[in-house]
Each structure stands twice: as structure tokens, then as C-alpha cells.
Design a protein around this motif. Structure first.
Motif, PDB file in Angstrom:
ATOM      1  N   GLY A 215     -10.509  -3.845 -28.886  1.00 32.51           N
ATOM      2  CA  GLY A 215      -9.124  -4.192 -29.188  1.00 32.51           C
ATOM      3  C   GLY A 215      -8.129  -3.304 -28.477  1.00 32.51           C
ATOM      4  N   LEU A 216      -8.559  -2.679 -27.371  1.00 30.95           N
ATOM      5  CA  LEU A 216      -7.695  -1.803 -26.571  1.00 30.95           C
ATOM      6  C   LEU A 216      -7.362  -2.476 -25.247  1.00 30.95           C
ATOM      7  N   PRO A 217      -6.162  -2.267 -24.727  1.00 30.23           N
ATOM      8  CA  PRO A 217      -5.840  -2.798 -23.402  1.00 30.23           C
ATOM      9  C   PRO A 217      -6.750  -2.188 -22.341  1.00 30.23           C
ATOM     10  N   LYS A 218      -7.166  -3.014 -21.408  1.00 30.76           N
ATOM     11  CA  LYS A 218      -7.986  -2.553 -20.282  1.00 30.76           C
ATOM     12  C   LYS A 218      -7.080  -1.937 -19.213  1.00 30.76           C
ATOM     13  N   PRO A 219      -7.596  -0.976 -18.437  1.00 34.51           N
ATOM     14  CA  PRO A 219      -8.949  -0.404 -18.482  1.00 34.51           C
ATOM     15  C   PRO A 219      -9.096   0.609 -19.616  1.00 34.51           C
ATOM     16  N   VAL A 220     -10.349   0.760 -20.100  1.00 31.99           N
ATOM     17  CA  VAL A 220     -10.646   1.675 -21.193  1.00 31.99           C
ATOM     18  C   VAL A 220     -11.414   2.875 -20.647  1.00 31.99           C
ATOM     19  N   VAL A 221     -10.870   4.051 -20.894  1.00 34.30           N
ATOM     20  CA  VAL A 221     -11.555   5.295 -20.563  1.00 34.30           C
ATOM     21  C   VAL A 221     -12.297   5.760 -21.814  1.00 34.30           C
ATOM     22  N   LEU A 222     -13.560   6.090 -21.653  1.00 34.70           N
ATOM     23  CA  LEU A 222     -14.406   6.495 -22.778  1.00 34.70           C
ATOM     24  C   LEU A 222     -14.700   7.985 -22.713  1.00 34.70           C
ATOM     25  N   CYS A 223     -14.584   8.650 -23.864  1.00 31.50           N
ATOM     26  CA  CYS A 223     -14.975  10.053 -23.990  1.00 31.50           C
ATOM     27  C   CYS A 223     -15.861  10.166 -25.226  1.00 31.50           C
ATOM     28  N   LEU A 237      -7.764  17.878 -23.161  1.00 35.89           N
ATOM     29  CA  LEU A 237      -7.450  17.728 -21.743  1.00 35.89           C
ATOM     30  C   LEU A 237      -7.561  16.266 -21.317  1.00 35.89           C
ATOM     31  N   ALA A 238      -8.592  15.593 -21.788  1.00 37.90           N
ATOM     32  CA  ALA A 238      -8.754  14.176 -21.458  1.00 37.90           C
ATOM     33  C   ALA A 238      -7.612  13.354 -22.045  1.00 37.90           C
ATOM     34  N   MET A 239      -7.240  13.650 -23.263  1.00 41.25           N
ATOM     35  CA  MET A 239      -6.158  12.915 -23.907  1.00 41.25           C
ATOM     36  C   MET A 239      -4.845  13.095 -23.147  1.00 41.25           C
ATOM     37  N   GLN A 240      -4.583  14.330 -22.725  1.00 43.40           N
ATOM     38  CA  GLN A 240      -3.332  14.625 -22.014  1.00 43.40           C
ATOM     39  C   GLN A 240      -3.308  13.975 -20.633  1.00 43.40           C
ATOM     40  N   ALA A 241      -4.473  13.949 -19.951  1.00 45.19           N
ATOM     41  CA  ALA A 241      -4.524  13.344 -18.617  1.00 45.19           C
ATOM     42  C   ALA A 241      -4.343  11.834 -18.703  1.00 45.19           C
ATOM     43  N   ILE A 242      -4.997  11.195 -19.658  1.00 40.50           N
ATOM     44  CA  ILE A 242      -4.894   9.742 -19.788  1.00 40.50           C
ATOM     45  C   ILE A 242      -3.498   9.333 -20.246  1.00 40.50           C
ATOM     46  N   ALA A 243      -2.819  10.212 -20.957  1.00 35.58           N
ATOM     47  CA  ALA A 243      -1.433   9.922 -21.354  1.00 35.58           C
ATOM     48  C   ALA A 243      -0.537   9.740 -20.138  1.00 35.58           C
ATOM     49  N   LYS A 244      -0.954  10.288 -18.982  1.00 37.02           N
ATOM     50  CA  LYS A 244      -0.183  10.149 -17.746  1.00 37.02           C
ATOM     51  C   LYS A 244      -0.468   8.829 -17.034  1.00 37.02           C
ATOM     52  N   LEU A 245      -1.394   8.027 -17.561  1.00 31.02           N
ATOM     53  CA  LEU A 245      -1.732   6.731 -16.973  1.00 31.02           C
ATOM     54  C   LEU A 245      -1.287   5.642 -17.953  1.00 31.02           C
ATOM     55  N   PRO A 246      -0.083   5.141 -17.833  1.00 29.76           N
ATOM     56  CA  PRO A 246       0.482   4.238 -18.846  1.00 29.76           C
ATOM     57  C   PRO A 246      -0.268   2.920 -18.989  1.00 29.76           C
ATOM     58  N   ASP A 267      -2.477   9.554 -31.359  1.00 27.26           N
ATOM     59  CA  ASP A 267      -1.362   8.670 -31.685  1.00 27.26           C
ATOM     60  C   ASP A 267      -0.062   9.195 -31.070  1.00 27.26           C
ATOM     61  N   GLU A 268       0.076  10.515 -31.055  1.00 28.33           N
ATOM     62  CA  GLU A 268       1.282  11.121 -30.492  1.00 28.33           C
ATOM     63  C   GLU A 268       1.337  10.973 -28.977  1.00 28.33           C
ATOM     64  N   LEU A 269       0.212  11.225 -28.307  1.00 26.62           N
ATOM     65  CA  LEU A 269       0.197  11.224 -26.840  1.00 26.62           C
ATOM     66  C   LEU A 269       0.126   9.830 -26.242  1.00 26.62           C
ATOM     67  N   LEU A 270      -0.662   8.944 -26.852  1.00 32.17           N
ATOM     68  CA  LEU A 270      -0.933   7.640 -26.254  1.00 32.17           C
ATOM     69  C   LEU A 270      -0.382   6.477 -27.065  1.00 32.17           C
ATOM     70  N   GLY A 271      -0.127   6.703 -28.338  1.00 36.44           N
ATOM     71  CA  GLY A 271       0.321   5.612 -29.198  1.00 36.44           C
ATOM     72  C   GLY A 271      -0.864   4.869 -29.785  1.00 36.44           C
ATOM     73  N   LYS A 272      -0.668   4.237 -30.916  1.00 32.88           N
ATOM     74  CA  LYS A 272      -1.752   3.565 -31.625  1.00 32.88           C
ATOM     75  C   LYS A 272      -2.329   2.400 -30.833  1.00 32.88           C
TER      76      LYS A 272
END
Length: 389
Positions: A215-223, A237-246, A267-272
Motif C-alpha cells: 500500500g506504498l507508492p512505488k518505488p519502495v525502498v526496503l530496510c 540514516l536510511a530514513m533521512q536519505a530516502i526523505a530526500k527522494l520525494p 512519519d515526521e520525515l516521510l509522512g504516513k
């Protein structure tokens, strides 16, 4: 000191098992209970495959194959539920950082030692750190039984665990990289050391099969990681880097004591809409991997990182920390970079997302197939037993 990289191509010396199947006992009291730990999975997978060459027994915490037997003590997973009780936690943590591991080691020492002393065994293979090593050392003292040990913690914590385990003087030490071998060689010049990587079940982890709609928009990065703050996984670090890829989403797969913290941070960095935390049983992890588009884990001092090869076997490219072990594992199936530089990390993720690396990732992972790794351990076990005899 003898150090080598095992070559399994010469099978001329493998006539002994046809005459007598040596008895090999692996020991991990959490195997079959904890399915998220690398050493537990290692013990189960290796025991299953070595059963074709030896009379194998795995002293485990719960049934995980016809080769497994109850260890007789308390697995750390069960002990953790006990020590986290507020009435107990504050007291026990004054004296030890991981009381659940101490409980596992102490409670399993006597039943495992008695079993190995009373039922003849040709080689002991502890897989649960110093607790199993202590059992092996006592049995070796009375019976002369050789010990084979694989160091799973590596150089984490400055190599404290490895330094401690070297004091047990295993007959054969296996490490995952030359860097770890050099560290061990410096501490114990006479120690026999072999470099063998970890393995992956390439028949289970494949690019083809069922997928999951997160239920996530593609592309999906998995950690994939345990959810604990200030750990070597460095999930933030992964969360902060992916936050730079809207345009990208992040699925954080795991569980742990700091799940609520990471949920709020994501939720803060990327949104729900672009972030989820989910946990799955181990048997569903192949579906999880093949449902994503890229895998990342920015850990530091990771001894090996089973999740990297599971992801690649499932067809996922990898973005990881630039260090010796990650360069060896990832090769051309993704990118390694300075993950502490968020701009560089985000660019690496972007670049890999724009490439089709599915087949390259799969081919790269085949280097770590359990069939190939088990053959190396087979040869090493035979050589260790025959040398002792």
C-alpha cells in the motif's frame, strides 16, 4: 598461525564419510525460537545441509528439523521477556548489559555439557558465542573433542566478542573477511583461521513468486533491521536519505523495543503515505524482498549482513555502507557509498532505482549459495577431525 580460504573442488579425500559418518553437534539454544537472528538461521541452514555428510545434531531451543534436539535450557528470546519486567529490569541491568544472553548461557551450560560428555561426538560446533564455547572447552578438556567456531559478531564493539572467544582457543576459527582474520591473527598468532562467507538459501529467496502489496507508492525502498536506537544498523540514516527522494517510499521491516520511536520518526520525515513499519515471520521474507525495488542497510561494523544476500538472491539491488565486507558482498549488484553523507547516500539510491539490476543481483547472490558454503564447511570439518585424531 595457519590461515586459508577453503577450496572444495578437490574431493579425493572425502572417502572417510562412506566408511564412518562422523558425529557433529552444533549448539544454539535460540535456534528455532528466534527467526530474525543471523547466527540462529546460520545454525539451522548449515545443520540441514551437513546432515548429508555427517551424523548431525543441533541442540536448539525449539524443533527446526529432524536433526534438532532440545538444548535443555532457556533461550534468550524467552529470557528477554522475563528480564524486561519493570520490577526486574532495573536491577539486573546494573550488573550486565544483556542479561537475557547470560541466562541463556548459564541455563544451557549443564544440560549441553552432560549430553556431549555422555554421547560420543567427533566435533563440537558452538554457534551462540561464549556460552557454547564454554561448553565445548569443558568437553574438549575431558574428551579431546575439537571445536570449530564461526565468529558472527566480528569487529563490532571494537572486537570485544572476538577477543573473548579467542581465549577458548578453538581448534578452528572461521571468520567472514580478511579484516577480521587480521584482527584475530594479531591477538592469537597461532590460531588456525579460515575465511568462509555466510550463506543464503537461493531456492527460497528468488525473484519469482508471490508478492505483497504494502500500500506504498512505488518505488519502495526496503530496510530490514531490528528496531533499536543507537545500534550499529543506523536506520535513521536510511530514513533521512530516502526523505530526500520525494517519489520513493520506505518499508522498514523489523521489530524491537524502539518501534514507536522509529514510527514517529518515519512519519515526521516521510509522512504516513510514504512510510511503514511491518514485521513478518521469517518464512514470508522472500515475498517481502521481491515486493520491493531496492534494498538498503547503512550499518557500520556489520560482520556480514545476511539481509544483503537475501535481498540480492530475491533480485533486489543493494545500496550499503562503503567498507571491505560490503564491497565484497555487493560487488556490481548495487552501490556502496559514504552513507553518513546524506546527499551522496540519496544520490546512490536514486541511481540504483533507475537501473535494472535484477539479474545481476541474482547472479551475484549465487556466490553465497548454501550448497557451496556447506561444501566448504564439510571439508573443513573433515580436516579438523582428522587432524585431531
Amino acid at each position: 598461525m595457519a590461515q586459508q580460504v577453503i577450496d572444495s573442488t578437490n574431493n579425493n579425500h572425502l572417502t572417510a564419510p562412506k566408511q564412518k559418518r562422523y558425529r557433529v553437534v552444533l549448539l544454539h539454544p535460540s535456534a528455532g525460537v528466534n527467526w530474525s537472528g543471523g547466527s540462529e538461521i546460520f545454525a539451522i541452514e548449515l545443520a540441514r545441509r551437513l546432515s548429508g555428510y555427517f551424523d548431525v545434531e543441533l541442540l536448539s531451543g525449539a524443533p527446526c528439523g529432524d536433526f534438532s534436539q532440545p538444548s535443555g535450557g532457556i533461550p534468550r528470546t524467552h529470557a528477554f521477556e522475563f528480564v524486561r519486567n519493570p520490577l526486574i529490569s532495573g536491577f539486573v541491568h546494573k550488573f550486565m548489559s544483556h542479561p537475557e544472553i547470560v541466562i541463556e548461557h548459564v541455563s544451557n551450560f549443564l544440560p549441553c555439557t552432560i549430553r556431549l560428555l555422555t554421547k560420543p561426538v567427533d566435533l563440537i560446533f558452538p554457534c551462540n558465542d561464549y556460552g557454547g564455547m564454554a561448553v565445548g572447552a569443558v568437553v574438549r578438556f575431558f574428551k579431546g573433542t575439537p571445536i570449530l567456531f564461526t565468529e558472527h559478531v566480528g569487529l563490532m564493539g571494537g572486537g570485544k566478542s572476538l577477543s573473548r572467544n579467542l581465549r577458548f582457543h578453538p581448534n578452528q576459527l572461521v571468520v567472514f573477511s580478511e579484516k577480521i582474520a587480521a584482527f584475530a591473527r594479531n591477538l592469537a598468532p597461532q590460531q588456525n583461521i579460515v575465511i568462509i562467507p555466510n550463506g543464503v538459501d537461493v531456492d527460497k529467496f528468488t525473484p519469482i513468486g508471490n508478492q505483497i502489496d504494502f500500500g506504498l507508492p512505488k518505488p519502495v525502498v526496503l530496510c530490514v533491521a531490528s528496531l533499536k536506537r543507537n545500534s550499529h544498523k543506523r536506520i535513521e540514516l536510511a530514513m533521512q536519505a530516502i526523505a530526500k527522494l520525494p517519489h520513493a517510499s520506505l518499508l522498514l521491516c523489523g521489530d524491537g523495543i524502539d518501534r514507536d520511536y522509529f514510527q514517529a520518526k518515519g512519519d515526521e520525515l516521510l509522512g504516513k503515505q510514504r512510510f511503514q513499519i511491518q514485521s513478518f515471520p521469517y518464512e514470508r521474507m522472500p515475498e517481502v524482498y521481491r515486493s520491493a525495488d531496492v534494498f538498503t542497510l547503512p550499518s557500520i561494523d556489520e560482520p556480514f549482513g545476511l539481509a544483503y544476500v537475501e535481498a540480492m538472491a530475491s533480485g533486489l539491488p543493494v545500496v550499503a555502507t562503503d567498507d571491505e565486507m560490503r564491497r565484497e558482498i555487493v560487488a556490481d549488484a548495487g552501490m556502496v557509498c559514504d552513507v553518513t553523507n546524506l546527499e551522496i547516500y540519496a544520490q546512490a539510491l536514486e541511481q540504483v532505482l533507475n537501473q535494472d539490476l535484477k539479474m545481476r543481483s541474482r547472479q551475484n547472490a549465487l556466490r553465497f549459495s548454501w550448497e557451496a558454503i556447506a561444501l566448504k564447511y564439510r571439508d573443513l570439518i573433515l580436516a579438523t577431525i582428522e587432524k585431531q585424531r
